[in-house]
Design a protein around this motif. Structure first.
Motif, PDB file in Angstrom:
ATOM      1  N   ARG A   3      14.776   1.647   4.137  1.00 54.82           N
ATOM      2  CA  ARG A   3      14.254   1.289   5.460  1.00 54.82           C
ATOM      3  C   ARG A   3      13.567   2.456   6.147  1.00 54.82           C
ATOM      4  N   CYS A  10       4.846   3.679   7.857  1.00 54.31           N
ATOM      5  CA  CYS A  10       4.134   3.010   8.946  1.00 54.31           C
ATOM      6  C   CYS A  10       3.678   4.005  10.000  1.00 54.31           C
ATOM      7  N   LYS A  88      -3.462  -2.393  16.073  1.00 57.91           N
ATOM      8  CA  LYS A  88      -2.007  -2.364  16.182  1.00 57.91           C
ATOM      9  C   LYS A  88      -1.644  -1.215  17.109  1.00 57.91           C
ATOM     10  N   GLU A  98       8.448   0.771  18.079  1.00 56.12           N
ATOM     11  CA  GLU A  98       7.965  -0.605  18.037  1.00 56.12           C
ATOM     12  C   GLU A  98       6.517  -0.597  17.563  1.00 56.12           C
ATOM     13  N   GLN A 106       3.080 -10.233  16.839  1.00 58.16           N
ATOM     14  CA  GLN A 106       4.378  -9.894  16.260  1.00 58.16           C
ATOM     15  C   GLN A 106       4.719  -8.440  16.545  1.00 58.16           C
ATOM     16  N   ILE A 107       6.005  -8.192  16.825  1.00 59.51           N
ATOM     17  CA  ILE A 107       6.493  -6.839  17.045  1.00 59.51           C
ATOM     18  C   ILE A 107       7.538  -6.515  15.988  1.00 59.51           C
ATOM     19  N   GLN A 108       7.388  -5.360  15.349  1.00 59.56           N
ATOM     20  CA  GLN A 108       8.404  -4.862  14.424  1.00 59.56           C
ATOM     21  C   GLN A 108       9.118  -3.693  15.105  1.00 59.56           C
ATOM     22  N   GLU A 109      10.444  -3.701  15.039  1.00 57.08           N
ATOM     23  CA  GLU A 109      11.232  -2.663  15.680  1.00 57.08           C
ATOM     24  C   GLU A 109      11.986  -1.842  14.639  1.00 57.08           C
ATOM     25  N   TYR A 110      12.123  -0.541  14.911  1.00 61.48           N
ATOM     26  CA  TYR A 110      12.808   0.362  14.002  1.00 61.48           C
ATOM     27  C   TYR A 110      13.735   1.274  14.799  1.00 61.48           C
TER      28      TYR A 110
END
Length: 222
Positions: A3, A10, A88, A98, A106-110
């Protein structure tokens, strides 16, 4: 891929000036560079710049480029706004990252709790980095003065001392503007031969950044 490896890819695919007189190439050594960066770091508060990322995948002979802007405030807020070719936004605040993809809504969170320092180290390499911290994390090699698109720059090579970082990044080359001591280019050499170049233009140091420029800007329901 683990992960945190995804986060690193990214965000990675996603100096601070004090006026000064350039030294002769023969005068540059580790100590001189460290001292200049220490001086530059003292007054650093914010940075905005246009940026261009170019990623080269050697095995398949592929090159991709993204263009956008970066906004950073010393309190730890970073926003990278990629404008082309696919928009983006990447917002890093505290231990959270984020990534908003407008076309997908769409939102990707880390969670960066364990990796915040690593992310900042690469995203902001040279922006407010003291020379002492740089030397603590890297083996520093001065490659000398050169010219980059008409700018007089100092070319450095950095080899990570941490073996875990070296498992991903073999070395980094950094070009510092000799008038402003801001980084104008970074080149990251990955293990395996791939590399990524980040080019900065229109760099503004210590200028006010509107709060709107440090928000993800995603609509409700994203």
């Amino acid at each position: 891929m683990r992960r945190h490896g995804v986060v690193f890819s990214c965000l990675l695919a996603v100096a601070v000036p004090l006026g000064g007189t350039a030294q002769l190439a023969s005068e540059w050594n580790d100590e001189a560079v460290v001292e200049r960066l220490n001086q530059a770091a003292k007054g650093f508060l914010t940075v905005t710049a246009k940026l261009e990322y170019t990623k080269v995948t050697v095995v398949v002979d592929d090159k991709s480029t993204e263009q956008g802007e970066i906004y950073f405030r010393k309190n730890g807020t970073i926003l990278i706004d990629i404008l082309r070719p696919k928009p983006k936004r990447v917002l890093i605040r505290g231990d959270k990252a984020e990534i908003f993809f407008p076309q997908l809504n769409q939102i990707q969170e880390y969670d960066l709790a364990k990796h915040r320092g690593l992310v900042e180290q690469f995203l902001l390499l040279g922006f407010g980095t003291s020379g002492s911290d740089l030397k603590k994390s890297y083996r520093l090699t001065v490659l000398g003065e050169t010219s980059l698109e008409g700018l007089a720059v100092l070319h450095l090579e950095l080899t990570p001392k941490d073996k875990h970082i070296r498992n991903q990044i073999e070395k980094i080359q950094l070009w510092l503007d000799l008038n402003s001591w801001a980084p104008v280019q970074q080149k990251f050499f990955e293990v395996g031969g791939d590399y990524m170049t980040t080019r900065y233009t229109d760099i503004q140091i210590n200028q006010p950044i509107p709060g709107s420029k440090l928000r993800l800007g995603a609509p409700k329901g994203a």
